[in-house]
Design a protein around this motif. Structure first.
Motif, PDB file in Angstrom:
ATOM      1  N   HIS A  82       5.234   0.064  -1.780  1.00  0.00           N
ATOM      2  CA  HIS A  82       3.869   0.286  -1.302  1.00  0.00           C
ATOM      3  C   HIS A  82       3.711  -0.213   0.137  1.00  0.00           C
ATOM      4  CE1 HIS A  82      -0.481   0.628  -1.269  1.00  0.00           C
ATOM      5  NE2 HIS A  82      -0.518  -0.621  -0.810  1.00  0.00           N
ATOM      6  N   ILE A  83       4.208  -1.400   0.410  1.00  0.00           N
ATOM      7  CA  ILE A  83       4.119  -1.944   1.764  1.00  0.00           C
ATOM      8  C   ILE A  83       4.928  -1.099   2.736  1.00  0.00           C
ATOM      9  CG2 ILE A  83       4.707  -3.917   3.227  1.00  0.00           C
ATOM     10  CD1 ILE A  83       2.223  -4.354   1.512  1.00  0.00           C
ATOM     11  N   LYS A  84       6.136  -0.708   2.345  1.00  0.00           N
ATOM     12  CA  LYS A  84       6.986   0.115   3.214  1.00  0.00           C
ATOM     13  C   LYS A  84       6.306   1.418   3.616  1.00  0.00           C
ATOM     14  CE  LYS A  84      11.755  -1.157   1.858  1.00  0.00           C
ATOM     15  NZ  LYS A  84      12.335  -1.336   3.205  1.00  0.00           N
ATOM     16  N   GLN A  85       5.570   2.008   2.692  1.00  0.00           N
ATOM     17  CA  GLN A  85       5.021   3.344   2.929  1.00  0.00           C
ATOM     18  C   GLN A  85       3.551   3.357   3.330  1.00  0.00           C
ATOM     19  OE1 GLN A  85       5.897   5.592  -0.661  1.00  0.00           O
ATOM     20  NE2 GLN A  85       7.965   6.074   0.038  1.00  0.00           N
ATOM     21  N   HIS A  86       2.801   2.301   3.024  1.00  0.00           N
ATOM     22  CA  HIS A  86       1.351   2.410   3.174  1.00  0.00           C
ATOM     23  C   HIS A  86       0.687   1.311   3.995  1.00  0.00           C
ATOM     24  CE1 HIS A  86       1.213   5.725   0.306  1.00  0.00           C
ATOM     25  NE2 HIS A  86       2.009   5.022  -0.487  1.00  0.00           N
ATOM     26  N   LEU A  87       1.429   0.322   4.472  1.00  0.00           N
ATOM     27  CA  LEU A  87       0.777  -0.761   5.219  1.00  0.00           C
ATOM     28  C   LEU A  87       0.333  -0.284   6.604  1.00  0.00           C
ATOM     29  CD1 LEU A  87       0.010  -3.808   5.243  1.00  0.00           C
ATOM     30  CD2 LEU A  87       2.164  -4.196   6.465  1.00  0.00           C
TER      31      LEU A  87
END
Length: 245
Positions: A82-87
């Motif tokens: 989630h962090i890799k793709q959406h932060l």
């Protein structure tokens, strides 16, 4: 290198032993690890439910907590992905972009960044490995069986370094457990049936423990195992890699 330890909220609340094992394992490997005390949810539950536009506070806090580290390590594939793709950040998008490139799930950090070749760990039990979907299909921790390609498994690579462990063979090595975040709430019957099928594969194989790199999957299967009064237990991979006689 300075390592920021990112512990997802559900791990902190329900499985703190996995968080502690992650910290201890990284420190055993000689790394300088810090745990930002102000960290909280990464925002994945909201985003998965269609409310990513409400995760701004989570995003800004994550950037504030972790921007200064060389690497961010997390014992959860789904939260890492989630962090890799959406932060993103309205205040400091450059910092958010940098974080997306230096956040790693624990297994991929151990195999790809510091390239662990040996572990002083012992776990003399029969263990089944659950390949969580986010880790396998999002982070590419292992090869998908439907592809005509050379098989590999980064979790298995590490588990094979553990003394005494007996990894049991599964009939469907990369089948989904059915948890799927909020899917297990909105599609409860389908989720439960998938979970029962996944658990049965491990039970029939003779596993004493089911391990994975994602505690959300393990939490789902643990609920099913408890309702079945099964002696099979779940354990995060960090706890095995950190285990010693």
């Amino acid at each position: 290198m300075r390592i920021g330890l990112f512990i997802p909220c559900y791990v902190d609340q329900f499985y703190p032993k996995a968080a502690i094992a992650t910290l201890q394992l990284l420190e055993k490997l000689g790394l300088d690890v810090d745990f930002p005390l102000r960290q909280t949810c990464c925002g994945q539950p909201m985003a998965n439910s269609g409310f990513e536009h409400l995760t701004g506070g989570c995003n800004e806090l994550f950037v504030d907590n972790f921007a200064a580290f060389d690497y961010i390590v997390c014992p959860s594939g789904s939260c890492t992905l989630h962090i890799k793709q959406h932060l993103h950040s309205h205040k400091n998008e450059a910092a958010a972009t940098a974080i997306r490139g230096k956040v790693y799930e624990l297994v991929e950090f151990l195999t790809d960044i510091i390239k662990v070749k040996h572990l002083e760990a012992s776990f003399p039990h029969k263990v089944g490995l659950h390949q969580s979907c986010h880790g396998q299909r999002g982070l590419h921790l292992s090869q998908m069986t439907e592809l005509v390609a050379a098989p590999y498994s980064k979790p298995m690579q590490l588990l094979n370094m553990v003394k005494g462990i007996n990894m049991v063979p599964l009939k469907r090595a990369d089948e989904c457990c059915g948890f799927g975040g909020t899917f297990c709430v909105t599609e409860e019957a389908v989720s439960v049936k998938m979970g029962k099928d996944r658990v049965e594969d491990h039970v029939v194989a003779g596993a004493e423990y089911i391990t994975a790199a994602d505690l959300s999957c393990l939490m789902h299967m643990e609920g099913i195992l408890r309702r079945q009064n099964s002696p099979v237990k779940v354990i995060h991979i960090a706890q095995i890699l950190n285990a010693a006689l």
